[in-house]
Design a protein around this motif. Structure first.
Motif, mmCIF file in Angstrom:
data_model
loop_
_atom_site.group_PDB
_atom_site.id
_atom_site.type_symbol
_atom_site.label_atom_id
_atom_site.label_comp_id
_atom_site.label_asym_id
_atom_site.label_seq_id
_atom_site.Cartn_x
_atom_site.Cartn_y
_atom_site.Cartn_z
ATOM 1 N N GLY A 248 10.322 20.923 5.341
ATOM 2 C CA GLY A 248 9.126 21.754 5.242
ATOM 3 C C GLY A 248 9.186 22.958 6.163
ATOM 4 N N LEU A 249 8.199 23.828 6.040
ATOM 5 C CA LEU A 249 8.072 25.005 6.899
ATOM 6 C C LEU A 249 7.093 24.698 8.030
ATOM 7 N N PHE A 250 7.498 25.047 9.257
ATOM 8 C CA PHE A 250 6.671 24.772 10.433
ATOM 9 C C PHE A 250 6.620 26.000 11.333
ATOM 10 N N VAL A 251 5.462 26.160 12.001
ATOM 11 C CA VAL A 251 5.287 27.252 12.952
ATOM 12 C C VAL A 251 4.796 26.680 14.281
ATOM 13 N N LYS A 252 4.797 27.501 15.289
ATOM 14 C CA LYS A 252 4.324 27.088 16.609
ATOM 15 C C LYS A 252 2.825 26.778 16.541
ATOM 16 N N LYS A 253 2.423 25.699 17.193
ATOM 17 C CA LYS A 253 1.009 25.313 17.216
ATOM 18 C C LYS A 253 0.165 26.454 17.792
ATOM 19 N N GLY A 254 -0.963 26.715 17.159
ATOM 20 C CA GLY A 254 -1.836 27.805 17.585
ATOM 21 C C GLY A 254 -1.700 29.047 16.729
ATOM 22 N N THR A 255 -0.774 29.030 15.784
ATOM 23 C CA THR A 255 -0.640 30.149 14.839
ATOM 24 C C THR A 255 -1.931 30.260 14.027
ATOM 25 N N PRO A 256 -2.494 31.468 13.900
ATOM 26 C CA PRO A 256 -3.756 31.621 13.161
ATOM 27 C C PRO A 256 -3.703 31.007 11.762
ATOM 28 N N GLU A 257 -4.776 30.359 11.364
ATOM 29 C CA GLU A 257 -4.837 29.675 10.078
ATOM 30 C C GLU A 257 -4.575 30.627 8.921
ATOM 31 N N ALA A 258 -5.119 31.833 9.019
ATOM 32 C CA ALA A 258 -4.929 32.805 7.937
ATOM 33 C C ALA A 258 -3.455 33.214 7.803
ATOM 34 N N VAL A 259 -2.740 33.244 8.924
ATOM 35 C CA VAL A 259 -1.317 33.556 8.885
ATOM 36 C C VAL A 259 -0.570 32.434 8.174
ATOM 37 N N LYS A 260 -0.893 31.198 8.511
ATOM 38 C CA LYS A 260 -0.257 30.050 7.849
ATOM 39 C C LYS A 260 -0.554 30.064 6.349
ATOM 40 N N GLN A 261 -1.767 30.425 5.991
ATOM 41 C CA GLN A 261 -2.130 30.473 4.580
ATOM 42 C C GLN A 261 -1.338 31.544 3.838
ATOM 43 N N ARG A 262 -1.111 32.663 4.507
ATOM 44 C CA ARG A 262 -0.340 33.750 3.886
ATOM 45 C C ARG A 262 1.104 33.308 3.655
ATOM 46 N N ILE A 263 1.693 32.652 4.645
ATOM 47 C CA ILE A 263 3.057 32.135 4.501
ATOM 48 C C ILE A 263 3.106 31.129 3.351
ATOM 49 N N ALA A 264 2.101 30.258 3.302
ATOM 50 C CA ALA A 264 2.051 29.218 2.267
ATOM 51 C C ALA A 264 1.938 29.830 0.873
ATOM 52 N N GLU A 265 1.123 30.857 0.725
ATOM 53 C CA GLU A 265 0.957 31.513 -0.575
ATOM 54 C C GLU A 265 2.284 32.064 -1.080
ATOM 55 N N ILE A 266 3.015 32.722 -0.183
ATOM 56 C CA ILE A 266 4.296 33.321 -0.558
ATOM 57 C C ILE A 266 5.316 32.235 -0.892
ATOM 58 N N ALA A 267 5.355 31.187 -0.070
ATOM 59 C CA ALA A 267 6.322 30.104 -0.270
ATOM 60 C C ALA A 267 6.061 29.357 -1.575
ATOM 61 N N GLU A 268 4.804 29.034 -1.814
ATOM 62 C CA GLU A 268 4.469 28.286 -3.027
ATOM 63 C C GLU A 268 4.817 29.076 -4.280
ATOM 64 N N LYS A 269 4.563 30.363 -4.252
ATOM 65 C CA LYS A 269 4.898 31.220 -5.391
ATOM 66 C C LYS A 269 6.408 31.269 -5.598
ATOM 67 N N ALA A 270 7.149 31.401 -4.503
ATOM 68 C CA ALA A 270 8.613 31.477 -4.592
ATOM 69 C C ALA A 270 9.201 30.198 -5.171
ATOM 70 N N LEU A 271 8.617 29.061 -4.810
ATOM 71 C CA LEU A 271 9.143 27.765 -5.243
ATOM 72 C C LEU A 271 8.794 27.424 -6.690
ATOM 73 N N SER A 272 7.969 28.230 -7.307
ATOM 74 C CA SER A 272 7.616 27.996 -8.713
ATOM 75 C C SER A 272 8.480 28.821 -9.668
ATOM 76 N N SER A 273 9.458 29.533 -9.137
ATOM 77 C CA SER A 273 10.288 30.415 -9.955
ATOM 78 C C SER A 273 11.276 29.624 -10.810
ATOM 79 N N ASP A 274 11.781 30.258 -11.872
ATOM 80 C CA ASP A 274 12.767 29.625 -12.748
ATOM 81 C C ASP A 274 14.049 29.307 -11.984
ATOM 82 N N ARG A 275 14.378 30.144 -11.020
ATOM 83 C CA ARG A 275 15.578 29.939 -10.210
ATOM 84 C C ARG A 275 15.509 28.604 -9.460
#
Length: 315
Positions: A248-275
């Protein structure tokens, strides 16, 4: 009027940390992003992390790199993320061991609260593999063969969860490994060069020799049988041992929630690709996305479950 000014000032102070987090998140990333993979290039976590990084660069317009930092069965790379700031600019692509067995064994220079999950995205297609001409075809036959012949084991390190599972299997089923050794890569050459007779590895590292027929599988350490080897029983089917390995993807504790959500949005989209779908089909890997509180629950549950494997970890 003074009272109103005082109240407003207090309100501003109270919301300052929140506003700072929002500002930081809305500007994310304002600098280059680094993904840290604590293993050599080429395996599934590395390939998938690079796909996510490529999409992040496209989505944000900011430089994004993937840095491979192998060593210490993942601890070298994990320590790099542990030293980073809690800003989401350094993201670890971590196997389960880093959050469980390394901590439980006292082998990690970080603690249980150092990292926070962004999301879990991969069930490794871990397997026990051997050369095609070996005299054993499954766990039972391996156990019987090892009673009268030397059988060496190759693995990813004594604190790696799949290694601990393999030692547990050996103890439970009566497999006698004459020797064992840790390698950063357990691939076709590990077997062909005679470095080990049986290896605990992932299908990605041995795809070439599986396709050529030079290597065969004894068992998969997965929830279900592999799509690329449907005739090979899982370890659970053969021994009743059901624990699996994820990344999984992990960040340092205390990273803003909105930042984690942005990373998650990009990752989830990337992992749904045909590739990615094609990669899953060709390797048998389980690729998905579990984020937020659900990811935290997975980490907590597996941390507790891993305690039972400590007796099978060797220094």
């Amino acid at each position: 009027m003074k009272k109103i000014i005082k109240v407003c000032a207090l309100a501003a102070l109270a919301t300052a940390p929140f506003m700072g987090s929002v500002a930081e998140a809305s500007d994310y990333p304002n600098r280059p992003v680094k993904f840290v993979v604590p293993w050599p290039p080429g395996d599934l976590e590395d390939i998938l992390t690079r796909i996510i990084a490529e999409d992040m660069a496209k989505e944000t317009g900011k430089p994004t790199t993937v840095v491979n930092k192998p060593g210490g069965a993942g601890i070298v790379g994990a320590s790099d993320v542990a030293r980073a700031r809690a800003d989401g600019l350094t993201i670890g692509s971590f196997v389960i061991d880093i959050l469980t067995t390394h901590l439980l064994s006292g082998n990690a220079p970080y603690d249980k609260d150092t990292f926070e999950p962004v999301g879990i995205f991969l069930d490794y297609p871990f397997v026990l593999a051997t050369k095609a001409d070996s005299k054993y075809n499954n766990i039972e036959e391996l156990a019987e063969y090892s009673q009268t012949h030397d059988v060496s084991l190759g693995h990813f390190g004594y604190q790696a969860l799949p290694t601990a599972i393999t030692f547990k299997v050996a103890a439970q089923e009566g497999i006698k490994f004459s020797s064992n050794a840790a390698f950063d890569s357990n691939d076709c050459s590990t077997l062909s060069n005679g470095d080990a007779d049986v290896i605990n590895t992932t299908t990605q590292q041995i795809l070439a020799c599986l396709k050529s027929g030079d290597v065969k599988l004894l068992a998969s350490l997965t929830r279900n049988r592999l799509s690329i080897a449907p005739d090979v029983p899982t370890l659970n089917e053969q021994t009743g041992i059901s624990q699996t390995t994820w990344n999984g993807l992990f960040v340092k504790k205390g990273t803003p929630e909105a930042v984690k959500q942005r990373i998650a949005e990009i990752a989830e989209k990337a992992l749904s690709s045909d590739r990615v779908k094609e990669l899953s089909a060709t390797t048998g890997a389980g690729i998905y996305w579990i984020g937020g509180k659900f990811a935290e629950e997975v980490v907590t549950k597996d941390y507790e479950a891993s305690k039972s494997l400590l007796d099978y970890m060797k220094e």
